[in-house]
Design a protein around this motif. Structure first.
Motif, PDB file in Angstrom:
ATOM      1  N   GLY A   7       3.792  -3.122 -15.148  1.00 25.77           N
ATOM      2  CA  GLY A   7       4.090  -2.382 -13.776  1.00 25.77           C
ATOM      3  C   GLY A   7       4.510  -1.225 -13.162  1.00 25.77           C
ATOM      4  N   GLU A   8       5.098  -0.861 -14.283  1.00 25.04           N
ATOM      5  CA  GLU A   8       6.013   0.614 -14.202  1.00 25.04           C
ATOM      6  C   GLU A   8       4.898   1.307 -14.139  1.00 25.04           C
ATOM      7  OE1 GLU A   8       9.132   2.352 -16.199  1.00 25.04           O
ATOM      8  OE2 GLU A   8       9.891   0.044 -16.311  1.00 25.04           O
ATOM      9  N   ARG A  10       2.391   1.137 -11.715  1.00 27.85           N
ATOM     10  CA  ARG A  10       1.927   1.623 -10.518  1.00 27.85           C
ATOM     11  C   ARG A  10       2.972   2.852  -9.769  1.00 27.85           C
ATOM     12  NH1 ARG A  10      -0.548  -3.184  -8.180  1.00 27.85           N
ATOM     13  NH2 ARG A  10      -0.771  -4.619 -10.008  1.00 27.85           N
ATOM     14  N   PRO A  11       2.539   3.206  -8.296  1.00 24.11           N
ATOM     15  CA  PRO A  11       1.193   3.261  -7.978  1.00 24.11           C
ATOM     16  C   PRO A  11       0.284   3.497  -8.671  1.00 24.11           C
ATOM     17  CG  PRO A  11       2.380   4.750  -6.821  1.00 24.11           C
ATOM     18  CD  PRO A  11       3.030   4.275  -7.980  1.00 24.11           C
ATOM     19  N   TYR A  12      -1.200   3.073  -8.946  1.00 23.42           N
ATOM     20  CA  TYR A  12      -1.696   3.936 -10.101  1.00 23.42           C
ATOM     21  C   TYR A  12      -2.539   4.983  -9.560  1.00 23.42           C
ATOM     22  CZ  TYR A  12      -2.067  -1.002 -11.384  1.00 23.42           C
ATOM     23  OH  TYR A  12      -2.014  -1.988 -12.189  1.00 23.42           O
ATOM     24  N   LYS A  14      -4.872   7.500  -7.993  1.00 24.59           N
ATOM     25  CA  LYS A  14      -5.929   7.033  -7.448  1.00 24.59           C
ATOM     26  C   LYS A  14      -7.634   7.398  -8.355  1.00 24.59           C
ATOM     27  CE  LYS A  14      -4.594   8.010  -3.035  1.00 24.59           C
ATOM     28  NZ  LYS A  14      -3.957   6.649  -2.392  1.00 24.59           N
ATOM     29  N   ARG A  29      -0.026   9.096 -17.335  1.00 25.73           N
ATOM     30  CA  ARG A  29       0.813   7.963 -16.613  1.00 25.73           C
ATOM     31  C   ARG A  29       1.213   6.822 -17.884  1.00 25.73           C
ATOM     32  NH1 ARG A  29       1.654   5.761 -11.281  1.00 25.73           N
ATOM     33  NH2 ARG A  29       0.768   7.948 -10.591  1.00 25.73           N
ATOM     34  N   GLU A  53       0.719  -8.163 -14.267  1.00 24.94           N
ATOM     35  CA  GLU A  53       0.509  -6.053 -14.307  1.00 24.94           C
ATOM     36  C   GLU A  53      -0.290  -5.659 -15.266  1.00 24.94           C
ATOM     37  OE1 GLU A  53       1.862  -4.953 -12.217  1.00 24.94           O
ATOM     38  OE2 GLU A  53       3.348  -6.154 -11.677  1.00 24.94           O
ATOM     39  N   ALA A  56      -4.377  -6.274 -13.389  1.00 25.50           N
ATOM     40  CA  ALA A  56      -4.319  -5.313 -12.771  1.00 25.50           C
ATOM     41  C   ALA A  56      -4.084  -3.564 -12.752  1.00 25.50           C
ATOM     42  CB  ALA A  56      -2.968  -5.557 -11.643  1.00 25.50           C
ATOM     43  N   PHE A  57      -3.971  -3.084 -14.163  1.00 27.29           N
ATOM     44  CA  PHE A  57      -4.245  -2.227 -15.125  1.00 27.29           C
ATOM     45  C   PHE A  57      -5.968  -2.131 -14.919  1.00 27.29           C
ATOM     46  CE2 PHE A  57      -4.192   0.303 -18.497  1.00 27.29           C
ATOM     47  CZ  PHE A  57      -4.389   1.144 -18.146  1.00 27.29           C
ATOM     48  N   HIS A  60      -7.213  -2.072 -12.252  1.00 29.08           N
ATOM     49  CA  HIS A  60      -7.742   0.003 -11.176  1.00 29.08           C
ATOM     50  C   HIS A  60      -8.662  -0.134 -13.173  1.00 29.08           C
ATOM     51  CE1 HIS A  60      -6.827   2.985  -9.274  1.00 29.08           C
ATOM     52  NE2 HIS A  60      -5.966   3.668 -10.748  1.00 29.08           N
TER      53      HIS A  60
END
Length: 153
Positions: A7-8, A10-12, A14, A29, A53, A56-57, A60
């Motif tokens: 979760g760290e 984030r924010p991904y 662009k 990152r 998380e 979500a990664f 993305h």
């Protein structure tokens, strides 16, 4: 724990512009995350269920790779290999300097001995992390550099 740490990320970064540049920003990152949480390199190779998380990664990363004309399985492999490269760099940093060969008779290893005793040219200044990440991604996904699939960097 690993999912919470993910979760760290984030924010991904662009997902705009060149997909290769965007994936490099994601990899940097990830490397920062491994530096903050050294224990991650030990637990990530273990099979676990994906948490929100981590999903979500991956989502993305797939958004970044959307313009790349490659099969879904190839994109998953590229994401996994990028994560693997990042973890190798993090593990290497945590391990410290390489082992020394003092006291070892290199006669049985003539190529190693010749390489170690040859005059050393000054290495070219380059970012090995960037070169490796870009090389792996280009190797797996082709050189479809730009967001429109144009040949690129």
């Amino acid at each position: 724990m690993a999912d919470r740490a993910a979760g760290e990320l984030r924010p991904y970064p662009k997902a705009t512009g060149d997909w290769l540049d965007a994936m490099l920003r994601i990899a940097r990152r990830q490397l920062e995350l491994y530096r903050r949480h050294r224990w991650l390199v030990e637990i990530l190779p273990r099979p676990t269920a994906f948490g929100p998380e981590s999903l979500a990664f991956f989502d993305h990363c797939l958004a970044v790779l959307r313009p790349v004309p490659a099969a879904a399985t190839t994109k998953f492999e590229a994401i996994a290999m990028t994560t693997g490269v990042v973890s190798l760099f993090a593990r290497s940093e945590a391990a410290g300097p390489p082992a020394r060969l003092d006291g070892i008779d290199l006669a049985a290893f003539p190529h190693l001995a010749a390489t170690l005793t040859a005059p050393q040219a000054r290495p070219a200044q380059r970012d090995l992390f960037e070169a490796t990440v870009r090389g792996v991604l280009r190797g797996l996904l082709g050189d479809a550099g730009g967001p429109e699939g144009q040949p690129g960097s």
